[in-house]
Design an enzyme around this catalytic site. Sequence first.
Site, PDB file in Angstrom:
ATOM      1  N   ASP A 125     -50.459  22.318 -38.223  1.00 14.64           N
ATOM      2  CA  ASP A 125     -49.841  22.981 -37.067  1.00 14.64           C
ATOM      3  C   ASP A 125     -50.715  22.704 -35.846  1.00 14.64           C
ATOM      4  OD1 ASP A 125     -48.613  24.615 -35.227  1.00 14.64           O
ATOM      5  OD2 ASP A 125     -49.225  26.504 -36.159  1.00 14.64           O
ATOM      6  N   ALA A 164     -54.813  32.668 -22.631  1.00 15.65           N
ATOM      7  CA  ALA A 164     -55.516  33.482 -23.626  1.00 15.65           C
ATOM      8  C   ALA A 164     -56.126  32.611 -24.713  1.00 15.65           C
ATOM      9  CB  ALA A 164     -54.543  34.501 -24.238  1.00 15.65           C
ATOM     10  N   GLU A 188     -48.966  27.960 -16.800  1.00 22.00           N
ATOM     11  CA  GLU A 188     -48.094  28.873 -17.559  1.00 22.00           C
ATOM     12  C   GLU A 188     -48.038  30.258 -16.907  1.00 22.00           C
ATOM     13  OE1 GLU A 188     -47.258  28.389 -22.239  1.00 22.00           O
ATOM     14  OE2 GLU A 188     -48.881  29.779 -21.782  1.00 22.00           O
ATOM     15  N   VAL A 219     -47.387  36.976 -26.873  1.00 23.97           N
ATOM     16  CA  VAL A 219     -47.374  37.263 -28.300  1.00 23.97           C
ATOM     17  C   VAL A 219     -46.495  36.183 -28.936  1.00 23.97           C
ATOM     18  CG1 VAL A 219     -46.649  38.863 -30.094  1.00 23.97           C
ATOM     19  CG2 VAL A 219     -47.790  39.720 -28.039  1.00 23.97           C
ATOM     20  N   ASP A 244     -55.558  23.673 -26.150  1.00 16.98           N
ATOM     21  CA  ASP A 244     -56.230  24.882 -25.653  1.00 16.98           C
ATOM     22  C   ASP A 244     -57.590  25.059 -26.318  1.00 16.98           C
ATOM     23  OD1 ASP A 244     -53.979  25.421 -24.165  1.00 16.98           O
ATOM     24  OD2 ASP A 244     -53.099  26.763 -25.669  1.00 16.98           O
TER      25      ASP A 244
END
Length: 299
Positions: A245, A40, A138, A10, A251
Amino acid sequence: KVTVIGSLNVDTTIKVKAMPKPGETLHAKEVFNAGGGKGANQAIAAARSGADTHFIGALGNDSNGQYMQELMRKDSVNISPIAIKSKERTGEAYIVVDEAGENSIMVYAGANMALTPQDVQVSEQVIKASDWVISQFESTTTATEKGFELAKQHGVKTILNPAPALENISADLLAKTDVLIPNETETEIITGIKISDEASLKQATDKLHQLGVEAIIITLGSKGAYYDVLGQSGLVDAFKVKAVDTTGAGDTFIGALSSVLKTDFSNIEEAIRYGNKASSLAVQQFGAQPSIPYKEQLN
Ligand code: ADP
């Protein structure tokens, strides 16, 4: 079909005018929570690009874990069976973004680092039915190794995103890697070659080929991506956009690419262009998962 083995976090994104200095207290301009974690993010990027996507990872038995399960299901990422680690917190990341779009990130891995080879083994049939199995660094390398071992047993192709960078990647894992997708920094750390021009990129990919990797794609931020596969190499330019950003750019690139890349690499340039397009849309918005584009936007 794409299966991602990896992390979920999160993310708490904190927008500031400028990065705080040691000892300084600042007013943040905005704070928000969103889904994140390299694994994710890549799974959601693949699913939003239209791939039938499965995710193998670990959560804590907490509200953040519930939240992440909801987010993944909303994007039709199959997460069953997901490992629940009752002694661990769901992974968290704290991302500070300044006005120039530069970010600093602190990650607490939590449950991600409790993912075991057994948690991967239970999804053997899912791996067997995949076109691509993707992993990163990760979550535990033992889980990644197990996933790649199962993939190779079943003739399934693998994609390794060596991030966060590891100086010594096991030769065994590289031998089971079909496609390696590092960014510029990761390439320099793995190969020891400073990336400056196309000659240095070629030198780096030659070195990576010697380690047994068939296809190499080096992402280069606003410069796009360089590839070297089956004796073919070249630079695929990025789209010219204004980045606000860049969290999750790599990813998004990997997830989108995996949704279209053929396992014989016959459409490598087209797949890279698709990855560049998806990530160029992602960098124009804040947040990792909120900014990942859908197939309709890409078309
Ligand atoms: P990472 O996020 O892993 O550090 P990169 O910074 O290399 O990865 O970005 C991955 C991809 O995202 C690039 O190959 C490019 O297609 C796209 N990208 C990143 N930054 C920009 C940018 N400023 N403008 C356009 N595309 C970008």
